[in-house]
Scaffold this motif. Structure first.
Motif, PDB file in Angstrom:
ATOM      1  N   THR A 274      31.933  40.590  42.711  1.00 56.87           N
ATOM      2  CA  THR A 274      32.930  40.774  43.766  1.00 56.87           C
ATOM      3  C   THR A 274      33.839  39.558  43.865  1.00 56.87           C
ATOM      4  OG1 THR A 274      31.407  42.182  45.013  1.00 56.87           O
ATOM      5  CG2 THR A 274      33.236  41.214  46.241  1.00 56.87           C
ATOM      6  N   TYR A 275      33.273  38.388  43.626  1.00 57.37           N
ATOM      7  CA  TYR A 275      34.090  37.176  43.697  1.00 57.37           C
ATOM      8  C   TYR A 275      35.217  37.228  42.664  1.00 57.37           C
ATOM      9  CZ  TYR A 275      35.753  32.436  43.147  1.00 57.37           C
ATOM     10  OH  TYR A 275      36.573  31.351  43.040  1.00 57.37           O
ATOM     11  N   ASN A 278      37.465  40.924  43.069  1.00 60.74           N
ATOM     12  CA  ASN A 278      38.127  41.218  44.338  1.00 60.74           C
ATOM     13  C   ASN A 278      38.636  39.947  45.024  1.00 60.74           C
ATOM     14  OD1 ASN A 278      38.759  43.243  46.550  1.00 60.74           O
ATOM     15  ND2 ASN A 278      37.520  41.760  47.676  1.00 60.74           N
ATOM     16  N   ASP A 279      37.720  39.047  45.381  1.00 58.48           N
ATOM     17  CA  ASP A 279      38.099  37.871  46.154  1.00 58.48           C
ATOM     18  C   ASP A 279      39.147  37.029  45.421  1.00 58.48           C
ATOM     19  OD1 ASP A 279      36.078  38.910  47.644  1.00 58.48           O
ATOM     20  OD2 ASP A 279      34.698  37.225  47.403  1.00 58.48           O
ATOM     21  N   ARG A 282      42.228  39.846  43.168  1.00 53.71           N
ATOM     22  CA  ARG A 282      43.135  40.629  44.009  1.00 53.71           C
ATOM     23  C   ARG A 282      43.595  39.867  45.251  1.00 53.71           C
ATOM     24  NH1 ARG A 282      43.632  45.499  41.946  1.00 53.71           N
ATOM     25  NH2 ARG A 282      41.978  46.361  40.646  1.00 53.71           N
ATOM     26  N   GLU A 283      42.656  39.273  45.972  1.00 49.72           N
ATOM     27  CA  GLU A 283      43.034  38.658  47.244  1.00 49.72           C
ATOM     28  C   GLU A 283      43.741  37.317  47.060  1.00 49.72           C
ATOM     29  OE1 GLU A 283      39.805  38.524  49.977  1.00 49.72           O
ATOM     30  OE2 GLU A 283      39.475  40.702  49.960  1.00 49.72           O
ATOM     31  N   GLN A 284      43.231  36.483  46.148  1.00 49.21           N
ATOM     32  CA  GLN A 284      43.862  35.179  45.972  1.00 49.21           C
ATOM     33  C   GLN A 284      45.058  35.231  45.021  1.00 49.21           C
ATOM     34  OE1 GLN A 284      41.238  31.804  45.281  1.00 49.21           O
ATOM     35  NE2 GLN A 284      39.548  32.816  46.331  1.00 49.21           N
ATOM     36  N   TRP A 285      44.906  35.948  43.908  1.00 46.76           N
ATOM     37  CA  TRP A 285      45.968  35.970  42.910  1.00 46.76           C
ATOM     38  C   TRP A 285      46.978  37.089  43.140  1.00 46.76           C
ATOM     39  CZ3 TRP A 285      42.943  35.263  37.634  1.00 46.76           C
ATOM     40  CH2 TRP A 285      42.362  33.993  37.615  1.00 46.76           C
ATOM     41  N   GLY A 286      46.635  38.086  43.935  1.00 47.21           N
ATOM     42  CA  GLY A 286      47.573  39.174  44.201  1.00 47.21           C
ATOM     43  C   GLY A 286      47.714  40.180  43.085  1.00 47.21           C
ATOM     44  N   GLU A 288      47.723  43.531  41.131  1.00 47.90           N
ATOM     45  CA  GLU A 288      47.957  44.873  41.642  1.00 47.90           C
ATOM     46  C   GLU A 288      47.673  45.959  40.613  1.00 47.90           C
ATOM     47  OE1 GLU A 288      51.951  44.838  43.096  1.00 47.90           O
ATOM     48  OE2 GLU A 288      51.412  43.774  44.939  1.00 47.90           O
ATOM     49  N   GLY A 322      34.988  46.110  42.230  1.00 52.34           N
ATOM     50  CA  GLY A 322      36.397  46.207  41.864  1.00 52.34           C
ATOM     51  C   GLY A 322      36.670  46.807  40.510  1.00 52.34           C
ATOM     52  N   THR A 352      40.235  54.295  46.295  1.00 58.00           N
ATOM     53  CA  THR A 352      40.929  53.045  45.964  1.00 58.00           C
ATOM     54  C   THR A 352      41.088  52.886  44.460  1.00 58.00           C
ATOM     55  OG1 THR A 352      40.127  51.950  47.962  1.00 58.00           O
ATOM     56  CG2 THR A 352      40.837  50.532  46.147  1.00 58.00           C
TER      57      THR A 352
END
Length: 770
Positions: A274-275, A278-279, A282-286, A288, A322, A352
């Motif tokens: 997940t790190y 996802n973390d 997707r969340e830090q690097w964006g 898509e 993810g 998703t």
């Protein structure tokens, strides 16, 4: 069916389609079965889809197919059973048409293909492997190569590729070293950006672009002992500063897909991290795009990593972490519905993943243009322009390691040349892994390249293979020595092989002729899953070189191989050494161009070559705290990162930085004057390194932060400038924050990691986030 309305925004089209899909149809979008098993080729070259494929479509559809056009011993697709370019395009059209016309919603299939160094399909251009490409240090050339690969692939229906490979090589015993660019993350990152630009272009809904997939995410090149898919032992700081850097650069450049690595990092499998997925991604690097597994990776969670008790737990771990699509599709098709029933995952998790895949299909224009033009495929695949590009890449990627007494370049008239060795005239040995079967006459071997180069003097060229890559047979020694006795100079083409068993037979060691047997010799000693415990030449190759050397003739060794070779005797004794890696279909011409001086060698090493396997890891950017020397030898490589000779000489003068002091977010420029002091034109790779003299955490001895490949005429001088900013100076501190710390930085500009001139830059002010 608003999703068919191309005038609507893509998010609206995705939402409209998703609302109409059943659970079975959604699961179908997440699977990617083996494409070459979905059809059979008829005697007239057309194809018929299989009953199994029809059943899969009826059960909810197929989101993607892997390797419909892939041909090699693993797929068991041959020149006879496979498809030439126009047939391949017609075949993907037929498969696509059946899927669209026989499914409820008519969702097109995404065809994913292997394109590491060319589309892995019959008739496609075979470019040099990434290790050769890295050695060119020419990012623009690589972008053009990627553009050629993209159009060859898309013209046959392929819309996604499983490249570029962005793994950082720490241990070259790893069989997949040939698929990688370098041991340095900065260089890999620069090539990664050009790969995205070349493959994906300005828009994906074009007949010349394809979706790139970054692999393998992450740490795959740092496995324990250089063994494929073995555990990775690495701290978070090193992971970010080294292995993740190229991926971050490629994501910022717009990469559309990422493939998970087989390995674990500190006990967590990448396929269920997940790190990572996802973390960070997707969340830090964006990011898509969508994430796909490597082949069979989810099964490894049950049998291998053993982090899941059964298939339902394995698919739940991957999906929630993810993973959107499963290459092979077996686990998702069999276990996802049950995982939903058991409450291990929720419908929102499924939606998703499906959203991400559908969005990419819309971006690729597959709903508007699901079919391709077979005539266009026939025109563009393997065209003259692409062949010339393959030759150019090979020319610039060949590295001259030694040239005692300026033996090279050779004269095209006069000398009688003996061309010896197992790789002198072996088609598949110079192509690397992930290669399709080759039509007759498509590949130029070194022997053929030399004969073409000397033209009317071709009778002056003598040939004998001497030995094989592996095995202890010396039956070819006598013929090889006889050829060498008659020659004025000997060119020995040695090395390795990533050639899988294409059923082409073996070589008669006494005559050099091809011999078809029921059990063809397999010389493969490199490639995926072929890891080694040493780096020496296999078989009796070294012995053959030593026997030829005893004759007192000038000896040139040309290495064709997929990983560095550590043979100190050859380094010390032979007169000249060329490292060609796997130079592709035009490799023979390119080697001859270098040998005879029509091209001045400009390749530079992107992987340090050790003196002995016991020195590993040997990387130029090792930590200062790497420890003391061994009892038997020091820690220095035989040939360092960035090294490579030329037929001319280059001089570096007036290295300076302006200004000499900046704040943490400030900028400076480093300048150097480079002069061609020789008598022939040549290209030089100007390399820029930085050392942080003192920091709050231990730092590498030096790190590459820039490079330029420049061409200079004799006597010409050029000023080369490199920017210096926070991105070049930052580190990850003890709190895992990116910062630029105050202090002195040494800036080094030169021709390799061991030959440079330096100046100093002072960073003032407080420690602060970048």
């Amino acid at each position: 069916m608003d999703y068919r309305d191309a005038s609507l925004p893509i998010p609206e089209r995705v939402q409209n389609l998703l609302e109409q899909m059943t659970t079975e149809e959604k699961i179908g979008q997440l699977i990617q079965p083996m494409g070459w098993k979905t059809y059979r080729k008829e005697s007239d070259g057309t194809i018929q889809v299989t009953e199994e494929f029809k059943e899969n479509i009826a059960q909810g559809g197929v989101g993607s197919l892997y390797g419909v056009l892939r041909a090699d011993p693993w797929t068991e697709v041959t020149l006879e059973t496979g498809l030439i370019p126009s047939q391949g395009a017609a075949a993907t059209n037929e498969i696509q048409r059946y899927a669209i016309e026989n499914s409820r919603l008519g969702i097109p299939i995404l065809f994913g293909e292997e394109c590491s160094h060319g589309h892995m399909a019959i008739g496609a251009t075979v470019f040099p492997v990434p290790l050769t490409v890295g050695s060119t240090w020419n990012t623009e050339l690589y972008r053009k190569m990627c553009e050629a690969i993209a159009v060859e692939t898309r013209s046959q229906g392929g819309a996604a590729t499983y490249s570029p490979v962005l793994d950082v090589v720490r241990d070259p015993r790893w069989g997949r070293t040939e698929e990688c660019f370098a041991e340095d993350p900065y260089l890999i990152g620069e090539l990664a950006v050009e790969a995205i630009r070349g493959l994906q272009g300005d828009r994906l809904d074009s007949d010349r672009t394809i979706m790139a997939t970054l692999k393998h995410f992450a740490g795959y090149g740092s496995s324990e002992g250089g063994r494929n898919a073995a555990p990775v032992h690495m701290g978070l700081r090193e992971l970010h500063e080294v292995d993740l850097l190229p991926f971050k650069k490629a994501v910022e450049a717009g990469a559309c897909s990422v493939m998970t690595a087989y390995n674990e990092i500190d006990g967590v499998p990448c396929t269920s991290s997940t790190y990572l997925l996802n973390d960070l991604l997707r969340e830090q690097w964006g990011f898509e795009g969508f994430v796909i597994t490597d082949f069979g990776a989810i099964q490894m969670l049950v049998s291998g990593h053993n982090t899941a008790e059964n298939g339902e737990q394995a698919v739940a771990q991957s999906l929630q972490a993810g993973v959107d699509m499963e290459m092979s599709g077996f686990m998702y098709r069999k276990h996802l519905a049950k995982a939903l029933e058991q409450g291990l995952i929720h419908h929102q998790d499924l939606d998703t993943a499906v959203w991400r895949i559908l969005e990419m299909k819309f971006r690729l224009g597959l709903f508007e243009q699901p079919y391709v033009d077979p005539e266009f495929a026939e025109r563009v695949i393997g065209c003259e322009e692409h062949v010339e590009l393959a030759r150019k890449a090979a020319q610039e990627g060949i590295v001259l390691l030694k040239n005692e007494g300026n033996l090279l370049p050779l004269s095209k008239t006069g000398p009688k040349i003996a061309v010896l060795g197992p790789n002198a005239n072996h088609t598949y040995n110079q192509l690397g892994d992930y290669t399709s079967p080759q039509p007759s006459g498509q590949i130029v071997t070194v022997l053929e390249g030399i004969r073409r180069k000397v033209g009317a003097q071709a009778e002056q060229i003598l040939y004998a293979p001497g030995c094989r890559i592996k095995g202890d047979s010396r039956e070819g020694f006598a013929q090889a020595l006889a050829c060498a006795e008659q020659a004025d100079v000997v060119v020995m083409v040695m090395g390795g092989s990533s050639a899988r068993d294409f059923g082409e037979g073996t070589i008669d060691l006494r005559t050099g002729a091809s011999v078809v047997t029921d059990n063809p010799w397999n010389d493969m000693e490199c490639g995926e899953g072929i890891d080694r415990s040493s780096l020496n030449l296999m078989g009796v190759q070294l012995e053959l070189v030593q026997e030829v050397y005893k004759l007192g003739k000038p000896v040139v060794v040309v290495y064709i191989n997929g990983r560095p070779i550590a043979e100190p005797w050859i380094d010390e004794h032979v007169h000249a050494i060329l490292e060609a890696w796997y130079p592709g279909q035009e490799g023979g011409n390119a080697v001859a161009d270098i040998l005879f001086g029509d091209v001045n060698p400009s390749g530079r090493l992107t992987i340090s070559i050790p003196k002995h396997v016991g020195q590993l890891p040997v990387v130029y950017n090792a930590r200062r705290t790497r420890g003391k020397r061994y009892l038997e030898m020091d820690l220095e490589p035989q040939y360092p990162f960035g090294f490579g000779l030329s037929y001319t000489e280059f001089q570096y003068d007036h290295v300076r930085v302006v200004p000499e002091m900046i704040e943490p977010n400030g900028e400076a420029e480093v300048q150097v004057e480079v002069t061609n002091t020789g008598t022939v034109a040549g290209a030089e790779v100007v390399q820029f390194y930085i050392t942080d003299e003192a920091a709050s955490v231990t730092r590498p001895e030096m790190s590459l932060k820039g490079f330029r490949k420049i061409h200079l005429e004799p006597g010409q001088t050029r000023t080369v400038t490199f920017a210096v900013n926070a991105e070049h100076l930052e580190l990850m501190d003890s709190r895992h924050q990116w910062v630029v710390e105050p202090g002195k930085f040494r800036l080094m500009v030169g021709s390799s990691s061991k030959k440079w001139k330096a100046c100093d830059l002072q960073v003032q002010s407080e420690v602060g986030p970048v």
